[in-house]
Design an enzyme around this catalytic site. Structure first.
Site, PDB file in Angstrom:
ATOM      1  CE1 TYR A 144      -3.793   2.471   1.058  1.00 24.04           C
ATOM      2  CE2 TYR A 144      -1.967   3.538   2.183  1.00 24.04           C
ATOM      3  CZ  TYR A 144      -3.253   3.576   1.686  1.00 24.04           C
ATOM      4  OH  TYR A 144      -4.009   4.712   1.818  1.00 24.04           O
ATOM      5  CD  GLU A 232      -6.315   4.800  -0.789  1.00 21.57           C
ATOM      6  OE1 GLU A 232      -6.260   4.418   0.381  1.00 21.57           O
ATOM      7  OE2 GLU A 232      -7.378   5.113  -1.346  1.00 21.57           O
TER       8      GLU A 232
END
Length: 423
Positions: A144, A232
Site C-alpha cells: 500500500y 492512493e
C-alpha cells in the site's frame, strides 16, 4: 484485484500522531473513472497494466494489437463492488477474466448500455458507457502506498504499508508498526534516500528495491504535477515477472487549482450526481438534496445544519439546502432560487443568511429580483442578520412582494412549516 480502501477512512484508524489530521482533508468533487486515473499515471511514466477502452463491438479493432495471456474486462462506473454486481439485463458481474480474446467483445456488449447495480450504486444502478480491457497480471505480493496533503505538516505526507489490499484499515488499527509515514519537503520533494527507504519498508528485495523507488518518485512527481491532494495506490504490486505495478489508483485534486488543471477537470464524470448539484457547481453554489418539502437557502455549511435541525424540531422536513457561500452576487441568488424550485417537492422556501462576509443587502436584492423574475408561487420566509441588515429588510418591505420576514431562525422555521400546513 484488490478493492481500494478509502484513505479518509483509513486515516481515522491510524494511531500515528504524525497524520492524525489527514482525514480532515476536504472532500473534493472531481470524480474520475478508473481508466482516466490510469491514463494520468501512464503519462507520468508510472508502471501500470496495459489496457484499452471500448464502448462496444464498433471498437473491436482496438484489440487487434492487444495480445496478452489473460484479459480483465471491467465496467467503468464511479462505484465499488463491481465484480459482485449485476446488470439490469440479468448479466452477473462487472468484472470478468478470460484467456480467449474472442470472448472479450461479447462481454463488453453485455455491459455497455446497461445499468450496473452494486452495493455502492443507487438502487437502479449506473449506466455503463465504457469498458476497460486490461492485461491480467499475476500478483505475487500487494503493498500500500499513498501521498496525501497533511495540515499538521503543512505539506505532503507519504504513507506506506507492506500489507496492501482490502484489509489496509485493519492493518492500521491492529498492527500500526506496519504503517510508515514520511513528511515530504514540498520545496525539495522526495529524495532518492527516502524512496529507497520506503521501498525497503515495503519489503521489496534485490533489484525490485530500485524499481519500487523509481515508482514512488514518479508518483510523487505526478502528485505535484496535477495539484493532487491525494494519490492512493492499493495495491502497489509485485508481479511474478519481476515488475512493480500500480494496479488500482485513486486520485483527488485541489479544487483551487482548476485554473491550472483545466484538462483534468474537463474529464470529470457526473454519472451518479444529481443534475441540480452539477448545475449549482457551475455558479459556485453548493446544493444537497434531501427528502422533505422545505427548500433552504443559506450561507455556510454550519448554518445549513442548524437550519435543517430547527425545521425538523418544528415538525417540518427540509427538501434540500443550497449554500451560496461568502462572495455571492445577485445573479447567483437568482440561480439559487431556480435550482431550489426545480425540485417539485419544494412547497416553501426558507432563506437563513447571517451576513458576515456576505452583504445582506445583496441577498435581499437578489431575493426580490428572483421573486419577480420567476413569479415565485411558493411561500417565502426570510431571516437575515448581520452586515447591512437594515437596508436589506427595507428592500424586502418596499418590494411589495409576498415575502414573509422573521426575526430569528426559530420563528422562520415555524413560519415555513406553518405555511405548508395551510396551503
Amino acid at each position: 484485484m484488490a478493492a481500494l480502501a478509502s484513505l479518509s477512512k483509513f486515516c481515522k484508524h491510524l494511531a500515528k500522531p504524525t497524520i492524525q489530521t489527514c482525514f480532515r482533508v476536504p472532500k473534493r468533487n472531481l470524480n474520475l473513472l478508473e481508466y482516466q486515473s490510469k491514463k494520468l499515471l501512464e503519462e507520468s511514466g508510472v508502471a501500470i497494466q496495459n489496457f484499452r477502452i471500448l464502448e462496444g463491438k464498433k471498437d473491436a479493432d482496438v484489440l487487434k494489437d492487444f495480445d496478452v495471456n489473460e484479459y480483465v474486462v471491467k465496467a467503468q462506473i464511479l462505484a465499488g463492488g463491481r465484480g459482485k454486481g449485476h446488470f439490469d439485463n440479468g448479466f452477473k458481474g462487472g468484472v470478468h477474466i478470460t484467456k480467449n480474446r474472442a470472448e472479450v467483445i461479447p462481454l463488453v456488449e453485455k455491459m455497455v448500455g446497461h445499468k450496473l447495480i452494486t452495493k455502492q450504486t443507487p438502487k437502479d444502478g449506473i449506466l455503463v458507457k465504457k469498458v476497460m480491457v486490461a492485461d491480467s497480471i499475476n500478483i505475487v505480493r500487494e503493498t500500500y502506498l499513498s501521498i496525501v496533503m497533511d495540515r499538521e505538516h503543512n505539506g505532503p505526507v507519504l504513507i506506506a504499508s507492506p500489507d496492501g489490499g482490502m484489509d489496509i484499515e485493519a492493518v492500521a488499527e491492529e498492527t500500526p508498526n506496519r504503517i510508515k509515514t514520511i513528511p515530504i519537503d514540498i520545496t525539495s520533494g522526495i529524495s532518492r534516500e527516502q524512496a529507497i527507504d520506503v521501498a525497503r519498508f515495503l519489503e521489496f528485495k534485490g533489484p525490485l528495491v530500485d524499481k519500487a523507488a523509481d515508482e514512488i518518485t514518479k508518483l510523487y512527481g505526478l502528485f505535484t504535477k496535477v495539484d493532487a491532494v491525494q494519490i492512493e495506490i492499493n495495491p502497489l504490486a509485485e508481479t511474478d515477472d519481476g515488475r512493480v505495478i500500480s494496479v488500482d489508483a485513486k486520485l483527488n485534486f485541489d479544487d483551487n487549482a482548476q485554473f491550472r488543471q483545466k484538462d483534468i477537470f474537463a474529464m470529470e464524470v457526473h454519472e451518479d450526481t444529481d443534475p441540480k448539484e452539477v448545475e449549482a457547481s457551475k455558479y459556485n453554489l453548493n446544493y444537497i438534496a434531501m427528502e422533505g418539502n422545505i427548500g433552504c437557502l443559506v450561507n455556510g455549511a454550519g448554518l445549513a445544519m442548524a437550519t435543517m435541525d430547527i425545521i425538523k424540531l418544528n415538525g417540518g422536513s427540509p427538501a434540500n439546502f443550497l449554500d451560496v457561500g461568502g462572495n455571492v452576487k445577485e445573479d447567483q441568488v437568482l440561480k439559487a432560487f431556480q435550482i431550489l424550485t426545480s425540485d417539485t417537492n419544494v412547497k416553501a422556501i426558507l432563506v437563513n443568511v447571517f451576513g458576515g462576509i456576505v452583504n445582506c443587502a445583496t441577498i435581499a436584492n437578489g431575493i426580490v429580483n428572483a421573486t419577480k423574475t420567476m413569479n415565485l408561487q411558493v411561500p417565502l420566509i426570510v431571516r437575515l442578520e448581520g452586515t447591512n441588515v437594515q437596508a436589506a429588510k427595507k428592500s424586502l418591505e418596499q418590494s411589495g412582494l409576498k415575502i414573509e420576514s422573521a426575526h430569528d431562525l426559530d420563528e422562520a422555521a415555524k413560519k415555513a412549516v406553518q405555511s405548508i400546513r395551510t396551503v
